[in-house]
Write a protein that holds these residues in place. Structure first.
Motif, PDB file in Angstrom:
ATOM      1  N   LYS A   1      28.360  42.863  29.237  1.00 43.90           N
ATOM      2  CA  LYS A   1      28.272  41.762  28.278  1.00 43.90           C
ATOM      3  C   LYS A   1      29.595  41.016  28.115  1.00 43.90           C
ATOM      4  O   LYS A   1      29.625  39.925  27.561  1.00 43.90           O
ATOM      5  CB  LYS A   1      27.831  42.295  26.913  1.00 43.90           C
ATOM      6  CG  LYS A   1      26.515  43.050  26.932  1.00 43.90           C
ATOM      7  CD  LYS A   1      25.373  42.164  27.384  1.00 43.90           C
ATOM      8  CE  LYS A   1      24.049  42.924  27.285  1.00 43.90           C
ATOM      9  NZ  LYS A   1      22.906  42.092  27.766  1.00 43.90           N
ATOM     10  N   VAL A   2      30.680  41.609  28.556  1.00 47.81           N
ATOM     11  CA  VAL A   2      31.992  40.975  28.425  1.00 47.81           C
ATOM     12  C   VAL A   2      32.835  41.327  29.645  1.00 47.81           C
ATOM     13  O   VAL A   2      32.693  42.418  30.218  1.00 47.81           O
ATOM     14  CB  VAL A   2      32.701  41.432  27.125  1.00 47.81           C
ATOM     15  CG1 VAL A   2      32.959  42.929  27.142  1.00 47.81           C
ATOM     16  CG2 VAL A   2      34.007  40.666  26.905  1.00 47.81           C
ATOM     17  N   TYR A   3      33.674  40.389  30.050  1.00 43.80           N
ATOM     18  CA  TYR A   3      34.618  40.637  31.130  1.00 43.80           C
ATOM     19  C   TYR A   3      35.914  39.910  30.801  1.00 43.80           C
ATOM     20  O   TYR A   3      35.970  39.065  29.898  1.00 43.80           O
ATOM     21  CB  TYR A   3      34.057  40.185  32.487  1.00 43.80           C
ATOM     22  CG  TYR A   3      33.732  38.716  32.594  1.00 43.80           C
ATOM     23  CD1 TYR A   3      34.654  37.818  33.131  1.00 43.80           C
ATOM     24  CD2 TYR A   3      32.502  38.215  32.179  1.00 43.80           C
ATOM     25  CE1 TYR A   3      34.352  36.465  33.239  1.00 43.80           C
ATOM     26  CE2 TYR A   3      32.201  36.862  32.283  1.00 43.80           C
ATOM     27  CZ  TYR A   3      33.125  36.000  32.807  1.00 43.80           C
ATOM     28  OH  TYR A   3      32.833  34.664  32.913  1.00 43.80           O
ATOM     29  N   PHE A   4      36.977  40.252  31.518  1.00 48.95           N
ATOM     30  CA  PHE A   4      38.296  39.707  31.229  1.00 48.95           C
ATOM     31  C   PHE A   4      38.842  39.019  32.476  1.00 48.95           C
ATOM     32  O   PHE A   4      38.732  39.542  33.588  1.00 48.95           O
ATOM     33  CB  PHE A   4      39.237  40.823  30.785  1.00 48.95           C
ATOM     34  CG  PHE A   4      38.741  41.554  29.565  1.00 48.95           C
ATOM     35  CD1 PHE A   4      39.126  41.170  28.296  1.00 48.95           C
ATOM     36  CD2 PHE A   4      37.861  42.626  29.696  1.00 48.95           C
ATOM     37  CE1 PHE A   4      38.650  41.833  27.169  1.00 48.95           C
ATOM     38  CE2 PHE A   4      37.384  43.299  28.577  1.00 48.95           C
ATOM     39  CZ  PHE A   4      37.777  42.900  27.319  1.00 48.95           C
ATOM     40  N   VAL A   5      39.453  37.840  32.261  1.00 50.84           N
ATOM     41  CA  VAL A   5      39.961  37.018  33.358  1.00 50.84           C
ATOM     42  C   VAL A   5      41.486  36.935  33.258  1.00 50.84           C
ATOM     43  O   VAL A   5      42.014  36.489  32.236  1.00 50.84           O
ATOM     44  CB  VAL A   5      39.359  35.602  33.314  1.00 50.84           C
ATOM     45  CG1 VAL A   5      39.919  34.749  34.439  1.00 50.84           C
ATOM     46  CG2 VAL A   5      37.844  35.661  33.385  1.00 50.84           C
ATOM     47  N   ALA A   6      42.179  37.364  34.313  1.00 53.43           N
ATOM     48  CA  ALA A   6      43.641  37.338  34.318  1.00 53.43           C
ATOM     49  C   ALA A   6      44.150  36.395  35.406  1.00 53.43           C
ATOM     50  O   ALA A   6      43.677  36.433  36.539  1.00 53.43           O
ATOM     51  CB  ALA A   6      44.198  38.743  34.551  1.00 53.43           C
ATOM     52  N   THR A   7      45.106  35.553  35.036  1.00 52.60           N
ATOM     53  CA  THR A   7      45.775  34.655  35.982  1.00 52.60           C
ATOM     54  C   THR A   7      47.238  34.559  35.564  1.00 52.60           C
ATOM     55  O   THR A   7      47.621  34.951  34.464  1.00 52.60           O
ATOM     56  CB  THR A   7      45.166  33.243  35.986  1.00 52.60           C
ATOM     57  OG1 THR A   7      45.238  32.703  34.651  1.00 52.60           O
ATOM     58  CG2 THR A   7      43.721  33.258  36.459  1.00 52.60           C
TER      59      THR A   7
ATOM     60  N   THR B   1      42.129  37.689  38.794  1.00 57.22           N
ATOM     61  CA  THR B   1      41.576  39.045  38.740  1.00 57.22           C
ATOM     62  C   THR B   1      40.579  39.123  37.601  1.00 57.22           C
ATOM     63  O   THR B   1      40.863  38.662  36.483  1.00 57.22           O
ATOM     64  CB  THR B   1      42.687  40.099  38.520  1.00 57.22           C
ATOM     65  OG1 THR B   1      43.603  40.046  39.607  1.00 57.22           O
ATOM     66  CG2 THR B   1      42.096  41.499  38.430  1.00 57.22           C
ATOM     67  N   ILE B   2      39.418  39.677  37.873  1.00 54.84           N
ATOM     68  CA  ILE B   2      38.393  39.902  36.864  1.00 54.84           C
ATOM     69  C   ILE B   2      38.334  41.395  36.575  1.00 54.84           C
ATOM     70  O   ILE B   2      38.312  42.214  37.506  1.00 54.84           O
ATOM     71  CB  ILE B   2      37.003  39.437  37.358  1.00 54.84           C
ATOM     72  CG1 ILE B   2      37.067  37.997  37.881  1.00 54.84           C
ATOM     73  CG2 ILE B   2      35.963  39.587  36.256  1.00 54.84           C
ATOM     74  CD1 ILE B   2      37.448  36.980  36.856  1.00 54.84           C
ATOM     75  N   MET B   3      38.302  41.778  35.294  1.00 50.26           N
ATOM     76  CA  MET B   3      38.163  43.181  34.934  1.00 50.26           C
ATOM     77  C   MET B   3      36.984  43.382  34.009  1.00 50.26           C
ATOM     78  O   MET B   3      36.747  42.583  33.099  1.00 50.26           O
ATOM     79  CB  MET B   3      39.422  43.715  34.254  1.00 50.26           C
ATOM     80  CG  MET B   3      39.405  45.231  34.089  1.00 50.26           C
ATOM     81  SD  MET B   3      40.530  45.849  32.813  1.00 50.26           S
ATOM     82  CE  MET B   3      39.602  45.470  31.322  1.00 50.26           C
TER      83      MET B   3
ATOM     84  N   ARG C   1      37.806  46.183  38.813  1.00 52.49           N
ATOM     85  CA  ARG C   1      38.607  44.963  38.953  1.00 52.49           C
ATOM     86  C   ARG C   1      38.230  44.251  40.242  1.00 52.49           C
ATOM     87  O   ARG C   1      38.094  44.893  41.283  1.00 52.49           O
ATOM     88  CB  ARG C   1      40.101  45.296  38.953  1.00 52.49           C
ATOM     89  CG  ARG C   1      40.608  45.862  37.641  1.00 52.49           C
ATOM     90  CD  ARG C   1      42.085  46.238  37.720  1.00 52.49           C
ATOM     91  NE  ARG C   1      42.581  46.740  36.449  1.00 52.49           N
ATOM     92  CZ  ARG C   1      42.524  48.021  36.072  1.00 52.49           C
ATOM     93  NH1 ARG C   1      41.979  48.924  36.886  1.00 52.49           N
ATOM     94  NH2 ARG C   1      42.991  48.396  34.901  1.00 52.49           N
ATOM     95  N   LEU C   2      38.086  42.944  40.124  1.00 54.18           N
ATOM     96  CA  LEU C   2      37.773  42.115  41.288  1.00 54.18           C
ATOM     97  C   LEU C   2      38.970  41.201  41.536  1.00 54.18           C
ATOM     98  O   LEU C   2      39.296  40.350  40.711  1.00 54.18           O
ATOM     99  CB  LEU C   2      36.516  41.283  41.039  1.00 54.18           C
ATOM    100  CG  LEU C   2      35.276  42.046  40.529  1.00 54.18           C
ATOM    101  CD1 LEU C   2      34.122  41.078  40.318  1.00 54.18           C
ATOM    102  CD2 LEU C   2      34.888  43.160  41.480  1.00 54.18           C
TER     103      LEU C   2
ATOM    104  N   VAL D   1      37.902  45.053  45.773  1.00 53.05           N
ATOM    105  CA  VAL D   1      37.208  45.602  44.600  1.00 53.05           C
ATOM    106  C   VAL D   1      37.866  46.932  44.261  1.00 53.05           C
ATOM    107  O   VAL D   1      37.946  47.833  45.105  1.00 53.05           O
ATOM    108  CB  VAL D   1      35.713  45.827  44.880  1.00 53.05           C
ATOM    109  CG1 VAL D   1      35.025  46.429  43.659  1.00 53.05           C
ATOM    110  CG2 VAL D   1      35.039  44.521  45.293  1.00 53.05           C
ATOM    111  N   GLY D   2      38.377  47.057  43.041  1.00 50.00           N
ATOM    112  CA  GLY D   2      39.010  48.296  42.609  1.00 50.00           C
ATOM    113  C   GLY D   2      38.198  48.965  41.520  1.00 50.00           C
ATOM    114  O   GLY D   2      37.619  48.295  40.659  1.00 50.00           O
ATOM    115  N   GLN D   3      38.145  50.294  41.546  1.00 50.85           N
ATOM    116  CA  GLN D   3      37.394  51.043  40.537  1.00 50.85           C
ATOM    117  C   GLN D   3      38.210  52.229  40.062  1.00 50.85           C
ATOM    118  O   GLN D   3      38.860  52.913  40.858  1.00 50.85           O
ATOM    119  CB  GLN D   3      36.059  51.532  41.107  1.00 50.85           C
ATOM    120  CG  GLN D   3      35.194  52.268  40.083  1.00 50.85           C
ATOM    121  CD  GLN D   3      33.815  52.608  40.637  1.00 50.85           C
ATOM    122  OE1 GLN D   3      33.197  51.776  41.300  1.00 50.85           O
ATOM    123  NE2 GLN D   3      33.332  53.806  40.349  1.00 50.85           N
ATOM    124  N   SER D   4      38.216  52.473  38.756  1.00 49.94           N
ATOM    125  CA  SER D   4      38.903  53.628  38.185  1.00 49.94           C
ATOM    126  C   SER D   4      38.049  54.234  37.082  1.00 49.94           C
ATOM    127  O   SER D   4      36.990  53.706  36.736  1.00 49.94           O
ATOM    128  CB  SER D   4      40.291  53.233  37.667  1.00 49.94           C
ATOM    129  OG  SER D   4      40.210  52.123  36.796  1.00 49.94           O
TER     130      SER D   4
END
Length: 232
Positions: A20-26, A76-78, A90-91, A137-140
């Motif tokens: 329902k929510v994601y975060f956008v980093a630039t 980057t999308i998280m 993270r994408l 694509v990163g996953q933790s």
């Protein structure tokens, strides 16, 4: 342990569709520039392929993401699980900005967003569609992410924008969406970085002069008072 892969799997896509929510980093290229991180909702992210996602970008009080993408394309999308099994994803990719009126925007909007956003008043919220080519694509684990319950999307921003006239929307775009906080131009339609930069420079000069003018005025007033008292 974290893991990385070169593309989204079918399982990834199913999990992303539930978020329902994601975060956008630039971030800008300048090492002293400000990194931006924005939370997003409204189910505005759509998966187009194994290495491609799109984001419906809405009008706001700033233009950090767009300005950074115009300069260097990095994004980057998280996402993280707030219920169910823990996970952080993270994408990492490169993004391009497509504004209304462009062929790319119209094609993507009609295929992925028209059903929800084609209402003229709701469409006032829409600023662009960001097209992202995902290269990693990163996953933790996400064990430190708390459980949180989703209630509903907030409608305030969409409702606020829907009530604005075109003139108000155009004014706010020029005022709030011409530059990032580091002075990077957004190049959004309707903005004019050259003119805005000139205005900002003039405003800065005026602000710098005001204290001197004010000081001179105070000094003149004090001097006049001294002469008046001396003449008595």
């Amino acid at each position: 342990m974290g893991s990385f892969r070169m593309a989204l799997t079918d399982a990834d896509k199913k999990w992303i569709a539930k978020q329902k929510v994601y975060f956008v980093a630039t971030a800008p290229l300048d090492k002293d520039g400000h990194v931006n991180l924005s939370p997003k909702g409204y189910l505005s992210m759509q998966i187009v392929g194994d290495n491609r996602i799109i984001l419906l970008d809405g009008r706001g009080s700033g233009c950090e993401t767009i300005s950074h993408l115009r300069e260097n394309k990095r994004i980057t999308i998280m996402m993280c699980a707030f219920d169910g099994p823990p996970r952080i994803m993270r994408l990492f990719g490169n993004g391009t900005v497509n504004e209304p009126g462009s062929t790319q925007f119209e094609e993507l909007f009609q295929e992925h967003y028209a059903e929800e956003w084609d209402d003229p008043n709701k469409f006032k919220f829409v600023r662009s569609i960001i097209d992202i080519q995902v290269h990693l694509v990163g996953q933790s684990c996400g064990y430190a992410v708390p459980f949180m319950e989703y209630k509903s999307d907030r409608k305030t921003l969409v409702e606020h924008q829907s009530k604005n006239t075109k003139e108000k929307l155009d004014t706010s775009r020029v005022r709030d969406n011409t530059f990032s906080i580091d002075g990077i131009p957004s190049f959004l339609d309707g903005t004019s970085p050259g003119k805005a930069a000139a205005k900002r420079k003039a405003s800065g000069i005026i602000q710098a002069i005001i204290p001197w003018v004010g000081g001179a005025a105070v000094g003149a007033g004090v001097a006049a008072a001294v002469f008046r008292n001396a003449a008595k």
